[in-house]
Design a protein around this motif. Structure first.
Motif, PDB file in Angstrom:
ATOM      1  N   SER A  14       0.842  -1.207   0.000  1.00 45.45           N
ATOM      2  CA  SER A  14       0.000   0.000   0.000  1.00 45.45           C
ATOM      3  C   SER A  14       0.872   1.251   0.000  1.00 45.45           C
ATOM      4  O   SER A  14       0.614   2.199  -0.741  1.00 45.45           O
ATOM      5  N   ALA A  15       1.911   1.254   0.819  1.00 48.56           N
ATOM      6  CA  ALA A  15       2.810   2.412   0.875  1.00 48.56           C
ATOM      7  C   ALA A  15       3.541   2.594  -0.451  1.00 48.56           C
ATOM      8  O   ALA A  15       3.715   3.723  -0.930  1.00 48.56           O
ATOM      9  N   LEU A  16       3.958   1.485  -1.067  1.00 43.66           N
ATOM     10  CA  LEU A  16       4.663   1.575  -2.340  1.00 43.66           C
ATOM     11  C   LEU A  16       3.732   2.025  -3.464  1.00 43.66           C
ATOM     12  O   LEU A  16       4.157   2.771  -4.361  1.00 43.66           O
ATOM     13  N   ARG A  22       1.421   4.805 -10.741  1.00 44.85           N
ATOM     14  CA  ARG A  22       1.287   3.992 -11.957  1.00 44.85           C
ATOM     15  C   ARG A  22       2.499   3.086 -12.188  1.00 44.85           C
ATOM     16  O   ARG A  22       2.361   1.995 -12.729  1.00 44.85           O
ATOM     17  N   ARG A  23       3.686   3.531 -11.811  1.00 44.19           N
ATOM     18  CA  ARG A  23       4.872   2.693 -12.009  1.00 44.19           C
ATOM     19  C   ARG A  23       4.753   1.406 -11.197  1.00 44.19           C
ATOM     20  O   ARG A  23       5.154   0.336 -11.651  1.00 44.19           O
ATOM     21  N   ASN A  60      13.716   5.119   2.911  1.00 50.35           N
ATOM     22  CA  ASN A  60      14.882   5.237   2.034  1.00 50.35           C
ATOM     23  C   ASN A  60      14.637   4.599   0.665  1.00 50.35           C
ATOM     24  O   ASN A  60      15.534   3.988   0.090  1.00 50.35           O
ATOM     25  N   LEU A  61      13.446   4.764   0.142  1.00 51.48           N
ATOM     26  CA  LEU A  61      13.103   4.159  -1.143  1.00 51.48           C
ATOM     27  C   LEU A  61      13.876   4.808  -2.289  1.00 51.48           C
ATOM     28  O   LEU A  61      14.079   6.025  -2.296  1.00 51.48           O
ATOM     29  N   PRO A  62      14.271   4.007  -3.279  1.00 49.71           N
ATOM     30  CA  PRO A  62      14.983   4.542  -4.437  1.00 49.71           C
ATOM     31  C   PRO A  62      14.011   5.169  -5.440  1.00 49.71           C
ATOM     32  O   PRO A  62      12.794   5.077  -5.277  1.00 49.71           O
ATOM     33  N   ALA A  68      11.148  -7.280  -4.500  1.00 47.61           N
ATOM     34  CA  ALA A  68      11.204  -7.819  -3.136  1.00 47.61           C
ATOM     35  C   ALA A  68      12.654  -7.906  -2.656  1.00 47.61           C
ATOM     36  O   ALA A  68      12.952  -7.580  -1.504  1.00 47.61           O
ATOM     37  N   VAL A  69      13.557  -8.304  -3.531  1.00 43.81           N
ATOM     38  CA  VAL A  69      14.975  -8.421  -3.146  1.00 43.81           C
ATOM     39  C   VAL A  69      15.565  -7.039  -2.870  1.00 43.81           C
ATOM     40  O   VAL A  69      16.326  -6.862  -1.907  1.00 43.81           O
TER      41      VAL A  69
END
Length: 153
Positions: A14-16, A22-23, A60-62, A68-69
């Motif tokens: 949900s957060a992602l 859309r990505r 710290n998302l890119p 998942a990895v």
């Protein structure tokens, strides 16, 4: 039966979805999302009980949508759970009494430790079994002291 505990992977997804929009949806287009979540649960199983590591990853998302990895790598860089030692085992009063009695017998001035092990070593040597030099010497020393003290063999 309904599980009241929220699925941590559903919360992550949900957060992602909010972050990547859309990505995120395009990455999984045509796939059964339950299969995707099952894979994420398997890959992230070590972090199910470590919300601090998961929050570190979310903080710290890119730029690119993580797999998942990738997300596991972000979690691994996060804080580790605090060390919590196991509680000491409970001992009954009867167990404590038995231990006190045993210690009293061992501490008695006339208490001599059993020497049967020295006889067992000598028996093994007599049968031709391999026994280390240190064990042979220790057994011989005990048996010699016992013999000098007049103790029966």
């Amino acid at each position: 039966m309904h599980d009241a505990t929220p699925d941590f992977v559903v919360q992550i997804h949900s957060a992602l979805a909010v972050r990547y929009g859309r990505r995120w949806l395009a990455m999984w287009a045509g796939l059964d999302m339950e299969l995707v979540r099952a894979d994420w649960r398997r890959v992230l199983r070590d972090y199910a009980g470590n919300p601090s590591a998961v929050m570190h990853a979310l903080d710290n998302l890119p730029e690119q949508v993580p797999t998942a990895v990738d997300f596991r790598t972000l979690c691994a860089a996060g804080p580790r759970p605090a060390y919590a030692p196991l509680p000491l085992p409970a001992t009954s009063e009867a167990g404590k009494a038995v231990m006190r009695e045993l210690l009293a017998r061992l501490r008695a001035p006339d208490a001599a430790p059993p020497k049967a092990w020295a006889d067992a070593i000598a028996d093994r040597v007599a049968r031709g079994e391999h026994v280390s030099l240190a064990a042979r010497e220790a057994a011989a020393s005990v048996r010699a002291r016992r013999s000098a003290a007049g103790d029966p063999e």
